[in-house]
Design an enzyme around this catalytic site. Structure first.
Site, PDB file in Angstrom:
ATOM      1  N   ASP A 152      -0.974  -7.441   6.329  1.00  0.00           N
ATOM      2  CA  ASP A 152      -2.095  -6.525   6.101  1.00  0.00           C
ATOM      3  C   ASP A 152      -3.144  -7.301   5.314  1.00  0.00           C
ATOM      4  OD1 ASP A 152      -3.886  -4.642   5.057  1.00  0.00           O
ATOM      5  OD2 ASP A 152      -2.352  -3.103   4.777  1.00  0.00           O
ATOM      6  N   TYR A 205       0.836  -1.200   0.000  1.00  0.00           N
ATOM      7  CA  TYR A 205       0.000   0.000   0.000  1.00  0.00           C
ATOM      8  C   TYR A 205       0.880   1.262   0.000  1.00  0.00           C
ATOM      9  CZ  TYR A 205      -3.716   3.171   1.544  1.00  0.00           C
ATOM     10  OH  TYR A 205      -4.618   4.204   1.641  1.00  0.00           O
TER      11      TYR A 205
END
Ligand SMILES: *Cc1c(COP(=O)(O)O)cnc(C)c1O
Length: 402
Positions: free
Chosen positions: A188, A117
């Site tokens: 994540d 990300y």
């Protein structure tokens, strides 16, 4: 305690107003939704009890340390992740920040999936680097490359399904490699949600969710959660207490409400995304359609083993930036916005939104084409979504003739 009805009458109006307005209702019945405990402080019956709780005992004192609504939300997520405990944060990035500050120190090295990300990458490269923590980026689909980078590393950082290229990594194999090298494994899991995948059950030490996305599910709340086992979670909690990235009680309430329908939403998001992906694979326009539920997905076997369903995210590559932007502007259902995981379908141009922090070389290395459009498939009627992408593709063709 010190507020007997007999005392009330002799007090002045201001005192009575304050005491009357802060007296919690007494009730024997329990509410069937988790109350929003909009209170910064919690009172004990005596001073000794307060001291005991602040020294680490069970109970509530001050809402930066813990709040019952936030605790209920964190416990719900931890239970669904199969984790011993969890802690809720004000955003996914606050959760990532706390998880990393709890686990790395100056001189440590992180091995991270390169398909990470955008803000996580900036956090690693700018902030953690400044504090003396280096990050090595690897192609996490290449188990041997990860294995080669691990010796001496403190931590392996993965995303179950990556943003925006929808790479699916072999979590159990990579976690095992990390542990064999003496490194922690942090995952994540935002794109999957605990409904599709539970990295803790696959051996991960900590799992992070941006609850802003599928857990909340309605694009109306920012939230994050870290889940894992003790004593690691105590370290995360300690960072949270001293850095203060905690969640607001109302936000925790909204996430709890989202969690109640997570399973039915994810089933529908996944079914519609699969229909849309199959449709897009069959039409003229996209150079490539990437969806974890398609047989053509580069990690289709891993995805099938790891994920309950393909999820709500799909990506199409329209080759050029101009075609991608024209396609997005040709859609009438999605808003032009930069998030994911909502009841509403969202379509974003990754290079100028979620991955704007990447330069051309970093984009290329992460496999993000200038023409990549990422879809978060919503709960609208799928026939309407198919019609909408058909209109979008026509718009893309009119700008850049094939
Ligand atoms: C959105 C997102 C984050 C950050 O979450 P916020 O709630 O926006 O802070 C982290 N990881 C992934 C994969 C995300 O999609």
């Amino acid at each position: 305690m010190n507020d007997e009805p007999a005392d009330r009458a002799r007090r002045g109006f201001s005192s009575r107003a304050i005491l009357a307005a802060t007296r919690a209702p007494e009730m024997r019945q329990r509410p069937t939704a988790v109350p929003i405990y909009q209170s910064a402080t919690f009172a004990t019956d005596d001073a000794e009890e307060l001291a005991e709780i602040l020294a680490g005992g069970r109970g509530y004192t001050y809402a930066r340390i813990d709040n019952p609504t936030a605790a209920a939300m964190a416990a719900a997520v931890a239970e669904l992740e199969g984790a011993e405990s969890g802690f809720a944060f004000g955003s996914g990035m606050a959760a990532i920040h706390a998880a990393l500050l709890a686990t790395v120190r100056a001189g440590d090295r992180i091995v991270s999936t390169r398909a990470v990300y955008g803000s996580t990458r900036t956090f690693f490269d700018r902030m953690l680097a400044r504090l003396g923590v280096q990050t090595t980026y690897v192609d996490a689909t290449d188990v041997e490359a990860v294995g080669a980078a691990l010796p001496g590393a403190r931590l392996l950082y993965l995303e179950t399904i990556s943003n925006p290229t929808l790479v699916v990594v072999d979590v159990p194999t990579l976690v095992e490699r990390a542990h064999r090298a003496g490194a922690l494994a942090v995952v994540d899991n935002t794109f999957a949600s605990p409904y599709l995948c539970r990295p803790i059950e696959l051996g991960a030490d900590l799992v992070i969710e941006s609850a802003t996305k599928w857990l909340g599910g309605h694009s109306d709340v920012l939230a994050g959660v870290v889940s894992g086992g003790e004593p690691l979670m105590s370290e995360v909690r300690a960072v949270a207490v001293d850095t203060g990235g905690i969640i607001a009680p109302f936000s925790a309430f909204l996430v709890l409400r989202g969690i109640e329908t997570l399973a039915v939403r994810m089933d529908r998001h996944s079914a519609s995304a699969l229909t849309l992906a199959r449709h897009l694979e069959g039409v003229d326009g996209p150079r490539r359609v990437t969806y974890p539920g398609l047989a053509s997905h580069p990690q289709a076997t891993v995805a099938q083993r790891l994920l309950r369903a393909g999820g709500g995210m799909l990506a199409i590559d329209l080759v050029t930036r101009a075609a991608a932007l024209a396609f997005i502007d040709g859609l009438s259902i999605p808003d032009r916005t930069a998030s994911l995981g909502s009841v509403r379908t969202l379509a974003v141009h990754s290079a100028t939104t979620s991955h704007r922090q990447f330069d051309a070389a970093a984009l290329a290395a992460a496999g993000i084409s200038e023409g990549l459009v990422r879809f978060s498939v919503g709960l609208e009627d799928v026939e309407d979504l198919v019609a909408d992408v058909t209109a979008g593709l026509a718009a893309a063709r009119s700008v850049v003739p094939a």
